[in-house]
Design a protein around this motif. Structure first.
Motif, PDB file in Angstrom:
ATOM      1  N   LYS A 335     100.615  66.608  13.618  1.00 50.19           N
ATOM      2  CA  LYS A 335      99.413  67.432  13.550  1.00 50.19           C
ATOM      3  C   LYS A 335      98.180  66.564  13.800  1.00 50.19           C
ATOM      4  O   LYS A 335      98.068  65.439  13.292  1.00 50.19           O
ATOM      5  CB  LYS A 335      99.292  68.076  12.163  1.00 50.19           C
ATOM      6  N   THR A 336      97.234  67.106  14.574  1.00 52.26           N
ATOM      7  CA  THR A 336      96.007  66.367  14.864  1.00 52.26           C
ATOM      8  C   THR A 336      94.852  66.941  14.036  1.00 52.26           C
ATOM      9  O   THR A 336      94.756  68.146  13.810  1.00 52.26           O
ATOM     10  CB  THR A 336      95.653  66.446  16.354  1.00 52.26           C
ATOM     11  N   ILE A 337      93.968  66.021  13.597  1.00 53.26           N
ATOM     12  CA  ILE A 337      92.911  66.382  12.649  1.00 53.26           C
ATOM     13  C   ILE A 337      91.578  65.836  13.153  1.00 53.26           C
ATOM     14  O   ILE A 337      91.425  64.617  13.337  1.00 53.26           O
ATOM     15  CB  ILE A 337      93.205  65.788  11.253  1.00 53.26           C
ATOM     16  N   GLU A 338      90.622  66.732  13.365  1.00 52.93           N
ATOM     17  CA  GLU A 338      89.268  66.303  13.705  1.00 52.93           C
ATOM     18  C   GLU A 338      88.510  66.011  12.411  1.00 52.93           C
ATOM     19  O   GLU A 338      88.457  66.862  11.511  1.00 52.93           O
ATOM     20  CB  GLU A 338      88.540  67.399  14.484  1.00 52.93           C
ATOM     21  N   ILE A 339      87.939  64.821  12.312  1.00 52.36           N
ATOM     22  CA  ILE A 339      87.224  64.420  11.106  1.00 52.36           C
ATOM     23  C   ILE A 339      85.781  64.917  11.202  1.00 52.36           C
ATOM     24  O   ILE A 339      84.996  64.426  12.016  1.00 52.36           O
ATOM     25  CB  ILE A 339      87.245  62.889  10.926  1.00 52.36           C
ATOM     26  N   ASN A 340      85.453  65.882  10.377  1.00 51.06           N
ATOM     27  CA  ASN A 340      84.061  66.328  10.340  1.00 51.06           C
ATOM     28  C   ASN A 340      83.352  65.884   9.067  1.00 51.06           C
ATOM     29  O   ASN A 340      82.159  66.125   8.906  1.00 51.06           O
ATOM     30  CB  ASN A 340      83.945  67.851  10.531  1.00 51.06           C
TER      31      ASN A 340
END
Length: 492
Positions: A335-340
């Protein structure tokens, strides 16, 4: 401290302090209590009247008995209303009595409390837990302790002969709670990823548990990009801890406990500002602390259950190597996660830890974390949140917590809230909108458990207290070690 379970009546006991438990609005001195008051020349009745003692839960009073008496001090503690009693009432009453006796410099104390629902073993266990936890002192970082050490040496549990096994069990559970308290209370320059690994190794060596400590390179091989992304800025190496308790013979069930292990959380590049409580971010490893505390207790109790204790331990710091807002990380399940928000780092470490736990083929997984301030806003400082798609395991945890006197409230897993986590670039963002922040955090974690029954515990509020309450002193509480132990043992 020596506990003795004896059948002796309070009329015949002699020593420094005798504590009597009384129900609210039922403090009349009849029967044996009237005999005791007569024996003490009216001192018990005088204490109740002069202190205006009503038997309310948590109330207590003490006075000296006249010369020539077989006891030096008489203590009364309130049990609250008889129809509202819980097992925790015994813990709190025992804690109040022990604190008073210790303050009064007593060496011996007798506790004369009624039996909980005619269950002497449960009564004895609750009493011992209350005393042990209330008298716990942490003076490790003080140069002078002002002679405030423990005075009590012996505590007699009157009318509870034959409960010695329950006394031992309570002491073993409290040993785990106290370890968790010590780990959580220690500053971040004392408890680091390295020393947490050493603590896990010490438990394994002392109690014969299996241990696996994965270094950065091994975590990279397993594809733990979420965990390692958090660890990038720290000068200290990350440590992935995996302790395993295995019983003799075939285990009745196999469980995993996963604890968040941020030994310090600066917020990363989304830095925590003054007034945000950053100085208390040493407690961000309270999930891991409770996990190791539970490991110690389980190793002492030796149940017929296989238990895996897991924590991905690191710091969330700031440097030129730190993960940036906008970066995309890949967890070990792909799973890919964008860090906001780099200050939502705990869920990133838990993501890889949950994937690791599920691969072990366990029957259920519980994760625990100081995960969100939103949970404290929703439930306050005394109640932890519980999320699960599985009613069976959720109810097991709730029953285990009720026995322990540790408060949880089941929260909704509102699936449509996951919309707030969707990213145009990656599979998801690591935080959603401010409303429902503790729910979206739970939904984030849910993406990393495929089929195994799973419960998420957000323990941000109850792991620390700024005031003495019940059997907790100011500081780390050791929450929720006793709930975890009850769940593993299957007592609930």
């Amino acid at each position: 401290m020596d506990f003795r379970a004896i059948e002796l009546s309070f009329l015949d006991w002699s020593g420094d302090a005798l504590a009597i438990g009384l129900f609210e609005d039922a403090v009349e001195l009849t029967g044996n209590l009237a005999q005791l008051d007569e024996k003490l020349a009216g001192t018990l009745k005088e204490l109740i009247e002069e202190s205006e003692f009503k038997g309310k839960d948590g109330s207590s009073a003490v006075t000296r008995v006249g010369t020539g008496s077989p006891i030096r001090k008489i203590i009364v503690v309130g049990l609250g209303k008889a129809d509202a009693l819980k097992l925790d009432s015994w813990r709190r009453a025992a804690a109040a009595a022990a604190r008073l006796a210790n303050k009064e410099k007593c060496k011996t104390l007798a506790l004369a409390l009624p039996v909980w629902h005619e269950a002497p073993d449960a009564t004895a266990e609750a009493i011992v837990e209350g005393v042990e936890l209330a008298l716990y002192q942490d003076n490790r970082f003080k140069s002078e302790t002002e002679n405030k050490g423990l005075k009590l040496e012996q505590i007699d549990l009157l009318g509870l002969a034959g409960t010695e096994a329950s006394i031992t069990r309570a002491q073993q559970i409290c040993a785990g709670v106290m370890l968790a308290r010590q780990l959580v209370a220690a500053p971040a320059n004392s408890v680091t990823p390295v020393t947490m690994a050493e603590a896990a190794q010490a438990i394994a060596s002392e109690h014969g548990l299996e241990i696996e400590i994965l270094e950065r390179e091994a975590c990279e091989e397993l594809g733990m990009g979420a965990f390692l992304g958090v660890a990038l800025a720290s000068d200290l190496p990350p440590k992935f801890l995996h302790l395993t308790y295995k019983p003799e013979g075939t285990p009745r069930r196999k469980l995993a406990i996963v604890g968040k292990g941020l030994t310090f959380d600066s917020g990363g590049l989304n830095i925590k500002v003054a007034g945000s409580g950053v100085e208390m971010m040493k407690v961000d490893m309270a999930g891991a602390g409770a996990t190791l505390g539970a490991a110690k207790a389980i190793a002492l109790l030796k149940p017929d259950v296989e238990v895996h204790f897991i924590s991905a331990v690191t710091e969330n710091m700031i440097s030129g190597h730190a993960m940036r807002p906008g970066d995309i990380l890949t967890a070990s399940n792909g799973k890919t996660i964008e860090i906001n928000n780099t200050d939502a780092e705990g869920r990133l470490t838990l993501a890889d830890a949950l994937v690791f736990a599920e691969k072990l083929g366990v029957d259920a997984i519980v994760d625990l974390a100081t995960l969100t301030g939103a949970c404290i806003i929703a439930l306050g400082d005394d109640i932890a949140g519980l999320w699960s798609p599985d009613d069976t395991v959720a109810n097991q945890l709730l029953k285990a917590s009720e026995m322990a006197g540790e408060k949880f409230w089941r929260m909704p897993l509102e699936e449509k809230y996951f919309e707030g986590l969707k990213s145009p670039l990656a599979d998801m963002k690591n935080t959603g909108p401010r409303p429902g922040g503790s729910i979206t955090a739970a939904l984030f974690l849910k993406q990393f458990v495929k089929e195994t029954p799973w419960v998420h515990l957000d323990i941000a509020g109850p792991v620390w207290t700024d005031k003495e309450s019940g059997y907790n002193s100011v500081g780390a509480t050791g929450f929720p070690v006793r709930t975890l132990v009850n769940w593993v043992l299957g007592d609930a």
